[in-house]
Design a protein around this motif. Structure first.
Motif, PDB file in Angstrom:
ATOM      1  N   THR A 143     -54.725 -37.822  29.610  1.00 60.62           N
ATOM      2  CA  THR A 143     -55.177 -36.838  30.591  1.00 60.62           C
ATOM      3  C   THR A 143     -55.484 -37.499  31.916  1.00 60.62           C
ATOM      4  O   THR A 143     -55.913 -36.847  32.853  1.00 60.62           O
ATOM      5  CB  THR A 143     -56.455 -36.138  30.091  1.00 60.62           C
ATOM      6  OG1 THR A 143     -57.453 -37.127  29.837  1.00 60.62           O
ATOM      7  CG2 THR A 143     -56.172 -35.363  28.811  1.00 60.62           C
ATOM      8  N   GLU A 144     -55.270 -38.793  32.002  1.00 57.87           N
ATOM      9  CA  GLU A 144     -55.558 -39.523  33.227  1.00 57.87           C
ATOM     10  C   GLU A 144     -54.366 -39.382  34.159  1.00 57.87           C
ATOM     11  O   GLU A 144     -53.251 -39.778  33.832  1.00 57.87           O
ATOM     12  CB  GLU A 144     -55.817 -40.992  32.889  1.00 57.87           C
ATOM     13  CG  GLU A 144     -56.260 -41.806  34.087  1.00 57.87           C
ATOM     14  CD  GLU A 144     -56.542 -43.228  33.678  1.00 57.87           C
ATOM     15  OE1 GLU A 144     -57.653 -43.700  33.934  1.00 57.87           O
ATOM     16  OE2 GLU A 144     -55.637 -43.855  33.110  1.00 57.87           O
ATOM     17  N   GLY A 145     -54.576 -38.820  35.304  1.00 53.84           N
ATOM     18  CA  GLY A 145     -53.498 -38.600  36.264  1.00 53.84           C
ATOM     19  C   GLY A 145     -53.270 -39.796  37.137  1.00 53.84           C
ATOM     20  O   GLY A 145     -54.022 -40.763  37.108  1.00 53.84           O
ATOM     21  N   PRO A 146     -52.216 -39.766  37.957  1.00 57.55           N
ATOM     22  CA  PRO A 146     -51.933 -40.881  38.843  1.00 57.55           C
ATOM     23  C   PRO A 146     -53.027 -41.021  39.885  1.00 57.55           C
ATOM     24  O   PRO A 146     -53.599 -40.042  40.362  1.00 57.55           O
ATOM     25  CB  PRO A 146     -50.587 -40.481  39.481  1.00 57.55           C
ATOM     26  CG  PRO A 146     -50.521 -38.991  39.343  1.00 57.55           C
ATOM     27  CD  PRO A 146     -51.247 -38.663  38.108  1.00 57.55           C
ATOM     28  N   GLY A 147     -53.277 -42.248  40.210  1.00 57.11           N
ATOM     29  CA  GLY A 147     -54.246 -42.516  41.253  1.00 57.11           C
ATOM     30  C   GLY A 147     -55.685 -42.447  40.797  1.00 57.11           C
ATOM     31  O   GLY A 147     -56.600 -42.506  41.611  1.00 57.11           O
ATOM     32  N   THR A 148     -55.916 -42.301  39.488  1.00 57.40           N
ATOM     33  CA  THR A 148     -57.297 -42.211  39.006  1.00 57.40           C
ATOM     34  C   THR A 148     -57.906 -43.578  38.756  1.00 57.40           C
ATOM     35  O   THR A 148     -59.108 -43.693  38.575  1.00 57.40           O
ATOM     36  CB  THR A 148     -57.366 -41.403  37.699  1.00 57.40           C
ATOM     37  OG1 THR A 148     -56.531 -42.020  36.738  1.00 57.40           O
ATOM     38  CG2 THR A 148     -56.935 -39.970  37.922  1.00 57.40           C
ATOM     39  N   ALA A 149     -57.056 -44.613  38.675  1.00 55.66           N
ATOM     40  CA  ALA A 149     -57.585 -45.953  38.449  1.00 55.66           C
ATOM     41  C   ALA A 149     -58.453 -46.374  39.619  1.00 55.66           C
ATOM     42  O   ALA A 149     -58.129 -46.117  40.771  1.00 55.66           O
ATOM     43  CB  ALA A 149     -56.445 -46.942  38.263  1.00 55.66           C
ATOM     44  N   SER A 150     -59.548 -47.023  39.317  1.00 58.26           N
ATOM     45  CA  SER A 150     -60.463 -47.434  40.376  1.00 58.26           C
ATOM     46  C   SER A 150     -60.947 -48.833  40.096  1.00 58.26           C
ATOM     47  O   SER A 150     -61.057 -49.254  38.953  1.00 58.26           O
ATOM     48  CB  SER A 150     -61.654 -46.465  40.427  1.00 58.26           C
ATOM     49  OG  SER A 150     -62.665 -46.955  41.273  1.00 58.26           O
ATOM     50  N   ALA A 151     -61.238 -49.527  41.159  1.00 56.76           N
ATOM     51  CA  ALA A 151     -61.746 -50.883  40.995  1.00 56.76           C
ATOM     52  C   ALA A 151     -63.131 -50.845  40.367  1.00 56.76           C
ATOM     53  O   ALA A 151     -63.537 -51.761  39.682  1.00 56.76           O
ATOM     54  CB  ALA A 151     -61.788 -51.600  42.338  1.00 56.76           C
ATOM     55  N   GLU A 152     -63.873 -49.721  40.626  1.00 52.86           N
ATOM     56  CA  GLU A 152     -65.206 -49.593  40.069  1.00 52.86           C
ATOM     57  C   GLU A 152     -65.138 -48.811  38.755  1.00 52.86           C
ATOM     58  O   GLU A 152     -64.452 -47.802  38.660  1.00 52.86           O
ATOM     59  CB  GLU A 152     -66.119 -48.865  41.055  1.00 52.86           C
ATOM     60  CG  GLU A 152     -66.420 -49.664  42.318  1.00 52.86           C
ATOM     61  CD  GLU A 152     -67.451 -48.970  43.200  1.00 52.86           C
ATOM     62  OE1 GLU A 152     -68.025 -47.967  42.718  1.00 52.86           O
ATOM     63  OE2 GLU A 152     -67.649 -49.412  44.322  1.00 52.86           O
ATOM     64  N   LYS A 153     -65.901 -49.268  37.779  1.00 53.73           N
ATOM     65  CA  LYS A 153     -65.917 -48.600  36.481  1.00 53.73           C
ATOM     66  C   LYS A 153     -66.829 -47.382  36.571  1.00 53.73           C
ATOM     67  O   LYS A 153     -68.014 -47.517  36.885  1.00 53.73           O
ATOM     68  CB  LYS A 153     -66.428 -49.579  35.418  1.00 53.73           C
ATOM     69  CG  LYS A 153     -66.178 -49.134  34.006  1.00 53.73           C
ATOM     70  CD  LYS A 153     -66.588 -50.233  33.050  1.00 53.73           C
ATOM     71  CE  LYS A 153     -66.309 -49.821  31.615  1.00 53.73           C
ATOM     72  NZ  LYS A 153     -66.727 -50.875  30.675  1.00 53.73           N
ATOM     73  N   PRO A 154     -66.306 -46.149  36.308  1.00 55.50           N
ATOM     74  CA  PRO A 154     -67.147 -44.953  36.449  1.00 55.50           C
ATOM     75  C   PRO A 154     -68.209 -44.895  35.357  1.00 55.50           C
ATOM     76  O   PRO A 154     -68.018 -45.387  34.257  1.00 55.50           O
ATOM     77  CB  PRO A 154     -66.146 -43.804  36.309  1.00 55.50           C
ATOM     78  CG  PRO A 154     -65.026 -44.384  35.496  1.00 55.50           C
ATOM     79  CD  PRO A 154     -64.946 -45.829  35.877  1.00 55.50           C
ATOM     80  N   GLU A 155     -69.338 -44.256  35.684  1.00 58.29           N
ATOM     81  CA  GLU A 155     -70.396 -44.037  34.700  1.00 58.29           C
ATOM     82  C   GLU A 155     -70.026 -42.840  33.835  1.00 58.29           C
ATOM     83  O   GLU A 155     -69.630 -41.792  34.355  1.00 58.29           O
ATOM     84  CB  GLU A 155     -71.727 -43.775  35.414  1.00 58.29           C
ATOM     85  CG  GLU A 155     -72.289 -44.987  36.133  1.00 58.29           C
ATOM     86  CD  GLU A 155     -72.823 -46.026  35.175  1.00 58.29           C
ATOM     87  OE1 GLU A 155     -73.184 -45.651  34.035  1.00 58.29           O
ATOM     88  OE2 GLU A 155     -72.859 -47.204  35.547  1.00 58.29           O
TER      89      GLU A 155
END
Length: 302
Positions: free
Chosen positions: A30-42
């Motif tokens: 369910t993870e779409g493109p561009g959702t990767a982030s350098a910061e780990k979400p809470e």
């Protein structure tokens, strides 16, 4: 939500032992493109991380399940959460399909379920009534420690160098050279005085490992002193003590895990026998061994 009972724990333990996750259907992310982030979400505990129909799995549900695993499997599973959750959900949907088809009503399958239930409950009974109660108490540990001092003691030990020669006269001549100031180690390196590599190195001995005379001479020396010659089956020996290690005893705190490991099986055996004796008496068990022996097939004589 916690899905209905099934052997998911064994599944999760197996999953973290294998590198390939290609067995079974592929799951759509369910993870779409561009959702990767350098910061780990809470991610909050109540966050829904998976769904099966109207039922949801929160992060708290998954963590509660992983907490039931043994530590090595749990640590590995926590680092493979997406793969582990996919397989847990896969087990859930397969279980639901089996329920829909009414497989649990099949008499043969029901017998297997009954047998599995019996084994699970029996194992839990053993854990609660035997294993948990069998952990040795501090008093038991202290008593064992006091009654078995040799198990946790290290005897006095000497580190020595030796010179071994065929005759007493040769040994006494070398000893005279040492008294005159010659270096023991240098004298030991003469080929005829070094019958083997082992004799040229430092050897370690505790009391009781050698004959009485050799032990008397060796343990009567201070560090750096030379004694002998001592007669041995291989010739005459000069001994130089290079180090002494006094007798010591392992502290109780360090010995405690070892003692617990030794006493636990004994306690379990005793508690298990007592449990069996009690419940056999309460349930009025009777086994007709005479009839069972009569029902056994006769052995064929060759």
């Amino acid at each position: 939500m916690q899905p209905s009972g099934h052997p998911w724990r064994a599944l999760a333990a197996l999953l973290v032992c294998f590198c390939s996750w290609q067995v079974g259907p592929r799951w759509v992310s369910t993870e779409g493109p561009g959702t990767a982030s350098a910061e780990k979400p809470e991610v909050a505990d109540e966050t829904v991380v998976a769904r099966v129909g109207a039922s949801v799995f929160t992060l708290k549900d998954i963590r509660a399940k992983l907490a039931e695993l043994a530590p090595p499997y749990r640590y590995a599973a926590e680092r493979r959460l997406p793969e582990v959750v996919k397989e847990i959900v896969q087990q859930e949907v397969l279980w639901r399909e089996a329920q829909r088809l009414g497989l649990a009503k099949d008499p043969a399958i029901q017998r297997q379920i009954d047998e599995a239930t019996k084994q699970i409950l029996t194992r839990e009974l053993f854990i609660r009534e035997v294993r948990r109660k069998a952990l040795p108490t501090d008093e038991e540990v202290q008593r064992y420690y006091a009654e078995h001092p040799a198990e946790f003691s290290t005897p006095e030990r000497l580190e020595e160098r030796h010179i071994l020669v065929p005759t007493q006269s040769e040994a006494e001549a070398i000893f005279a050279e040492i008294r005159a100031g010659k270096d023991f180690d240098a004298l030991s390196k003469v080929p005829s005085r070094d019958p083997g590599e082992e004799e040229g190195g430092v050897l370690s001995f505790t009391r009781g490992q050698r004959d009485a005379e050799t032990e008397r001479v060796a343990f009567g020396l201070k560090v750096g002193e030379v004694g002998g010659p001592v007669r041995t089956p291989r010739g005459y020996q000069l001994i130089k003590v290079v180090a002494r290690h006094p007798a010591s005893r392992q502290p109780l705190e360090l010995a405690k895990p070892v003692i617990q490991a030794r006493l636990q099986p004994q306690n379990e055996k005793k508690l298990f026998e007592e449990l069996l004796a009690r419940i056999r008496a309460e349930q009025k068990v009777e086994i007709r061994e005479d009839l069972l022996r009569a029902a056994m097939p006769l052995e064929k004589t060759p």
